[in-house]
Design an enzyme around this catalytic site. Structure first.
Site, short mmCIF file in Angstrom:
data_model
loop_
_atom_site.label_atom_id
_atom_site.label_comp_id
_atom_site.label_asym_id
_atom_site.label_seq_id
_atom_site.Cartn_x
_atom_site.Cartn_y
_atom_site.Cartn_z
N CYS A 127 0.84 -1.20 0.00
CA CYS A 127 0.00 0.00 0.00
C CYS A 127 0.88 1.26 0.00
CB CYS A 127 -0.96 -0.03 1.19
SG CYS A 127 -2.40 1.04 0.98
N HIS A 175 -3.50 -5.75 1.06
CA HIS A 175 -3.19 -6.09 2.44
C HIS A 175 -3.59 -7.54 2.71
CE1 HIS A 175 -2.30 -2.03 3.93
NE2 HIS A 175 -3.32 -1.59 3.22
#
Length: 484
Positions: free
Chosen positions: A333, A430
């Site tokens: 991310c 994630h």
């Protein structure tokens, strides 16, 4: 009729989240329909709920403990600290804006309606709702307009049990002091207290219980031991990174720079659970270790500001040396965004600089955009040919040459980037380390046979163990009244 109880702490990090999770699992094991609720949470460890919004990861875990689908209404107000603009305010799973401290205090009375609406929705059809407070009700400077602790409890009519942490010391003073400082109205909401994180012979605290009773009149509903199984649960707050064991002598050392605005660092938990893996959380002022085989740059709530801090720490130079020695890098991310050549923020979404040079380890650029991606995802590792499950929570779009070697395919679309030599990769996904087949292949690429355990089953087993411990130590009359 739905029974309700609220755990409030004498301070932050006293263990409320784990106790709520344990009580949820205990109630579920008894056959009750139980749900967790937290009016307001402040955390950059967010999860995507089953109904597609953002909630605190602790409430996601508590829903798992309760064996119910997670919902945005279980955590209607989520504050995500970022850089100069204060905190991002998420209401019922969606970004509602940004606010600094005083601005947020002015917003709170208007948020109470959303909190109460969510509480009614969570309570509907449940046998029991277990509510978690935030921080401490003794912060009377924040009592006006409070929606997190006594302000909510008095409005909703929910009885309160205080939680004191004996491990940090001063638990008697913290409980007696809380009693002294609360208003008469708030004090009447408190039905008793729990002592948490006790080590040793509990009878040694009998005099302490008597003293607290003398000063407050409150009964003790249980002395909870240090719950070792809690170490297998995802951590909620970055404060725990200060005390995580670093171990030594493991086959694979993984270095994780602790960014100032680190987010979703529980991505590392499945790797940390591997017996041959040593996770080293590198604090500011400390160089990245020379003997790490893998560096993982985690998520960030403010990519540009954290990238500036990364350079101030000299970690960019450490990372270059790591690459020259043959080390590997994974960015997740915000960490993925940092690995590129440039990050631009033309609309000033992060509230700081509008442009910054990236670390230059991937030939990609990121542009911040107001549309936020929030979704649970099923994915495919193009690198290892295995299935993945995870989630996305991010702002920004990333593109460039190295995206042509995307390591992940999410719901049919390619995600992420990889360097030509395969030693640097980034992704917006994630949770990839929590996918057992991916973790096994990653470790195998370092010459380690691992990933054989089922991480999610391990978390589930830990919840059952915590529930059993609570069942053994909590006051029987109080517990049976709560569970009916």
């Amino acid at each position: 009729m739905t029974r309700k109880i609220m755990l409030q702490g004498t301070g932050s990090d006293v263990g409320k989240s784990v106790l709520v999770a344990g009580l949820c699992r205990l109630a579920s094991n008894r056959g009750l329909s139980v749900k967790p609720f937290k009016p307001q949470n402040m955390s950059n460890n967010a999860a995507v709920s089953d109904d597609g919004g953002e909630i605190g990861r602790a409430q996601w875990l508590q829903a798992l403990a309760a064996r119910v689908p997670s919902s945005v209404h279980m955590n209607p107000v989520l504050l995500k600290p970022q850089s100069d603009v204060g905190s991002q305010v998420v209401v019922q799973g969606r970004v509602a804006g940004q606010a600094r401290g005083k601005e947020y205090q002015a917003l709170k009375p208007g948020l109470l309606g959303s909190v109460m609406e969510s509480f009614e929705l969570v309570s509907a059809g449940a046998d029991l709702v277990i509510v978690e407070g935030a921080g401490s009700p003794a912060e009377i400077n924040l009592r006006a307009g409070d929606i997190a602790n006594m302000g909510f409890a008095t409005r909703a009519g929910v009885p309160v049990v205080l939680v004191g942490d004996i491990d940090r010391g001063g638990v008697i003073a913290s409980l007696v002091g809380t009693h002294a400082i609360l208003s008469d109205e708030d004090r009447r909401m408190v039905t008793g207290y729990l002592i948490n994180k006790f080590r040793g012979d509990v009878t040694l605290f009998d005099d302490g219980i008597a003293s607290i009773r003398t000063f407050t009149g409150w009964p003790c509903f249980g002395v909870v031991p240090w719950l070792k199984s809690a170490g297998r649960l995802p951590a909620e707050d970055s404060v725990v990174l200060e005390r995580l064991a670093r171990g030594g002598g493991k086959a694979l050392k993984v270095a994780v720079p602790v960014l100032s605005r680190i987010a979703n660092f529980d991505d590392l938990d499945p790797l940390a659970a591997e017996p041959d893996v040593e996770i080293v959380f590198v604090r500011p002022g400390t160089p990245l270790p020379d003997d790490a085989a893998l560096v993982v740059i985690p998520g960030s709530k403010s990519t540009i500001a954290d990238l500036e801090d990364f350079r101030r720490q000299g970690w960019d130079r450490d990372l270059d040396r790591h690459i020259r020695r043959g080390g590997r890098v994974i960015g997740i991310c915000g960490g993925y965004q940092m690995l590129g050549t440039r990050v631009i923020d033309p609309l000033g979404i992060e509230g700081g600089k509008r442009e910054i040079e990236g670390l230059g380890l991937l030939s990609v650029e990121t542009e911040m955009a107001p549309e936020k991606t929030v979704r649970n995802s099923r994915a495919w590792s193009r690198e290892y040919g295995v299935l993945l499950e995870g989630y996305e929570i991010h702002l920004g779009r990333t593109a460039g040459i190295d995206c042509g070697r995307a390591p992940v395919e999410i719901d049919g679309r390619r995600d992420g980037a990889m360097s030509a030599d395969g030693r640097v990769m980034g992704t917006y996904l994630h949770g990839l380390f929590g996918s057992d087949p991916y973790r096994a292949e990653l470790l195998r690429s370092f010459g380690i046979e691992g990933g054989g355990g089922n991480y999610r089953q391990s978390v589930d087993a830990a919840l059952d163990e915590i529930a059993a411990e609570l069942d053994a130590v909590l006051d029987r009359v109080w517990l049976e009244t709560l569970l009916g």
